[in-house]
Design a protein around this motif. Sequence first.
Motif, PDB file in Angstrom:
ATOM      1  N   LYS A  81      15.639  28.028 -17.311  1.00 29.89           N
ATOM      2  CA  LYS A  81      14.630  28.964 -16.793  1.00 29.89           C
ATOM      3  C   LYS A  81      15.263  30.332 -16.513  1.00 29.89           C
ATOM      4  N   TYR A  82      16.482  30.296 -16.073  1.00 28.39           N
ATOM      5  CA  TYR A  82      17.207  31.529 -15.779  1.00 28.39           C
ATOM      6  C   TYR A  82      17.345  32.357 -17.055  1.00 28.39           C
ATOM      7  N   ILE A  83      17.728  31.680 -18.129  1.00 31.05           N
ATOM      8  CA  ILE A  83      17.869  32.353 -19.420  1.00 31.05           C
ATOM      9  C   ILE A  83      16.512  32.892 -19.888  1.00 31.05           C
ATOM     10  N   ASP A  84      15.463  32.069 -19.737  1.00 31.26           N
ATOM     11  CA  ASP A  84      14.111  32.500 -20.109  1.00 31.26           C
ATOM     12  C   ASP A  84      13.734  33.781 -19.382  1.00 31.26           C
ATOM     13  N   ASN A  85      13.972  33.787 -18.077  1.00 32.58           N
ATOM     14  CA  ASN A  85      13.572  34.940 -17.275  1.00 32.58           C
ATOM     15  C   ASN A  85      14.402  36.172 -17.597  1.00 32.58           C
ATOM     16  N   ALA A  86      15.667  35.961 -17.861  1.00 33.00           N
ATOM     17  CA  ALA A  86      16.510  37.087 -18.250  1.00 33.00           C
ATOM     18  C   ALA A  86      15.931  37.719 -19.526  1.00 33.00           C
ATOM     19  N   ARG A  87      15.449  36.871 -20.406  1.00 33.58           N
ATOM     20  CA  ARG A  87      14.869  37.368 -21.654  1.00 33.58           C
ATOM     21  C   ARG A  87      13.540  38.080 -21.375  1.00 33.58           C
ATOM     22  N   LEU A  91      16.660  41.638 -19.636  1.00 33.63           N
ATOM     23  CA  LEU A  91      17.861  41.911 -18.867  1.00 33.63           C
ATOM     24  C   LEU A  91      18.989  42.358 -19.781  1.00 33.63           C
ATOM     25  N   HIS A  92      19.646  43.409 -19.350  1.00 31.38           N
ATOM     26  CA  HIS A  92      20.827  43.856 -20.082  1.00 31.38           C
ATOM     27  C   HIS A  92      21.943  44.052 -19.069  1.00 31.38           C
ATOM     28  N   VAL A  93      22.877  43.132 -19.047  1.00 33.35           N
ATOM     29  CA  VAL A  93      23.993  43.266 -18.103  1.00 33.35           C
ATOM     30  C   VAL A  93      25.313  43.023 -18.822  1.00 33.35           C
ATOM     31  N   PRO A  94      26.365  43.656 -18.331  1.00 38.62           N
ATOM     32  CA  PRO A  94      27.671  43.462 -18.962  1.00 38.62           C
ATOM     33  C   PRO A  94      28.125  42.003 -18.806  1.00 38.62           C
ATOM     34  N   THR A  95      28.921  41.542 -19.733  1.00 41.97           N
ATOM     35  CA  THR A  95      29.466  40.189 -19.655  1.00 41.97           C
ATOM     36  C   THR A  95      30.195  40.012 -18.329  1.00 41.97           C
ATOM     37  N   GLY A  96      30.049  38.850 -17.761  1.00 40.31           N
ATOM     38  CA  GLY A  96      30.726  38.603 -16.495  1.00 40.31           C
ATOM     39  C   GLY A  96      29.767  38.654 -15.329  1.00 40.31           C
ATOM     40  N   TYR A  97      28.676  39.357 -15.494  1.00 38.40           N
ATOM     41  CA  TYR A  97      27.687  39.425 -14.431  1.00 38.40           C
ATOM     42  C   TYR A  97      26.449  38.602 -14.789  1.00 38.40           C
ATOM     43  N   ALA A  98      26.262  38.354 -16.062  1.00 45.08           N
ATOM     44  CA  ALA A  98      24.983  37.827 -16.535  1.00 45.08           C
ATOM     45  C   ALA A  98      24.721  36.403 -16.095  1.00 45.08           C
ATOM     46  N   SER A  99      25.761  35.644 -15.828  1.00 51.76           N
ATOM     47  CA  SER A  99      25.555  34.205 -15.786  1.00 51.76           C
ATOM     48  C   SER A  99      25.250  33.623 -14.412  1.00 51.76           C
ATOM     49  N   LEU A 100      25.156  34.454 -13.371  1.00 46.40           N
ATOM     50  CA  LEU A 100      25.000  33.896 -12.036  1.00 46.40           C
ATOM     51  C   LEU A 100      23.665  34.230 -11.365  1.00 46.40           C
ATOM     52  N   MET A 101      23.409  35.517 -11.266  1.00 41.52           N
ATOM     53  CA  MET A 101      22.178  35.988 -10.625  1.00 41.52           C
ATOM     54  C   MET A 101      21.771  37.285 -11.303  1.00 41.52           C
ATOM     55  N   PHE A 102      20.506  37.632 -11.211  1.00 48.20           N
ATOM     56  CA  PHE A 102      20.127  38.994 -11.560  1.00 48.20           C
ATOM     57  C   PHE A 102      18.912  39.420 -10.750  1.00 48.20           C
ATOM     58  N   THR A 103      18.745  40.724 -10.637  1.00 50.77           N
ATOM     59  CA  THR A 103      17.637  41.280  -9.877  1.00 50.77           C
ATOM     60  C   THR A 103      16.769  42.111 -10.800  1.00 50.77           C
ATOM     61  N   HIS A 104      15.462  41.861 -10.737  1.00 54.41           N
ATOM     62  CA  HIS A 104      14.514  42.724 -11.435  1.00 54.41           C
ATOM     63  C   HIS A 104      14.044  43.751 -10.409  1.00 54.41           C
ATOM     64  N   THR A 109      12.692  41.205  -7.410  1.00 56.72           N
ATOM     65  CA  THR A 109      12.794  39.756  -7.574  1.00 56.72           C
ATOM     66  C   THR A 109      14.214  39.384  -7.985  1.00 56.72           C
ATOM     67  N   VAL A 110      14.794  38.442  -7.252  1.00 56.70           N
ATOM     68  CA  VAL A 110      16.145  37.981  -7.550  1.00 56.70           C
ATOM     69  C   VAL A 110      16.071  36.589  -8.158  1.00 56.70           C
ATOM     70  N   PHE A 111      16.777  36.404  -9.270  1.00 54.60           N
ATOM     71  CA  PHE A 111      16.880  35.085  -9.891  1.00 54.60           C
ATOM     72  C   PHE A 111      18.307  34.574  -9.722  1.00 54.60           C
ATOM     73  N   ILE A 112      18.408  33.330  -9.300  1.00 49.74           N
ATOM     74  CA  ILE A 112      19.710  32.689  -9.118  1.00 49.74           C
ATOM     75  C   ILE A 112      19.787  31.491 -10.054  1.00 49.74           C
ATOM     76  N   ASP A 113      20.841  31.453 -10.846  1.00 46.50           N
ATOM     77  CA  ASP A 113      21.056  30.306 -11.744  1.00 46.50           C
ATOM     78  C   ASP A 113      21.558  29.132 -10.906  1.00 46.50           C
ATOM     79  N   ASN A 114      20.649  28.227 -10.621  1.00 45.56           N
ATOM     80  CA  ASN A 114      20.970  27.151  -9.682  1.00 45.56           C
ATOM     81  C   ASN A 114      21.952  26.130 -10.254  1.00 45.56           C
TER      82      ASN A 114
END
Length: 161
Positions: A81-87, A91-104, A109-114
């Motif tokens: 779901k995290y990947i779906d929402n990033a899409r 979402l465009h984030v540098p490598t290293g930041y993408a895989s944990l959380m992101f904020t729209h 809205t904050v998404f956390i990869d549980n």
Amino acid sequence: MKLAIGILGTLLVFAQLGEAQTKDSSALRNPGDITPLVEADRESYAVFGATPAQERALRAQIRLMHPEVLPLRVFFVPHSKYIDNARIFQLHVPTGYASLMFTHLPSRTVFIDNDRYIGEDWLGHWIAHELGHLAKNSPKEEDAEKAAREFRKCLKDPGNK
Ligand SMILES: [Zn+2]
């Protein structure tokens, strides 16, 4: 058309998580919960998909960091779901930041990869980064980290405000 699909996908996720939240929230409301009204009002953001322990930790950490800008909603989601929402949010984030959380930022809205969740210290460290994006209203990682460093001090030493 792309936008329409994105919105539909988002609604589906919101609906699914809404269901999960209904089940969780009943466990959280107990007579021993004496959070003052003012504080509760100030913290009127919604948390979805978290276990009661995760939500408690998140709210305690955000309270300590006392950010000027709060998120409106925080989603703990499985990796897929995290990947779906990033899409969906393109979402465009540098490598290293993408895989944990992101904020729209526009919807705060904050998404956390549980599936990456490894404990409360992890949560505090990275949510500080997301609060940094919100505080600076900036998608730049340097801006977020700059603000995050200040927030993390509050986590380490709660007496130092
Ligand atoms: Zn970031």
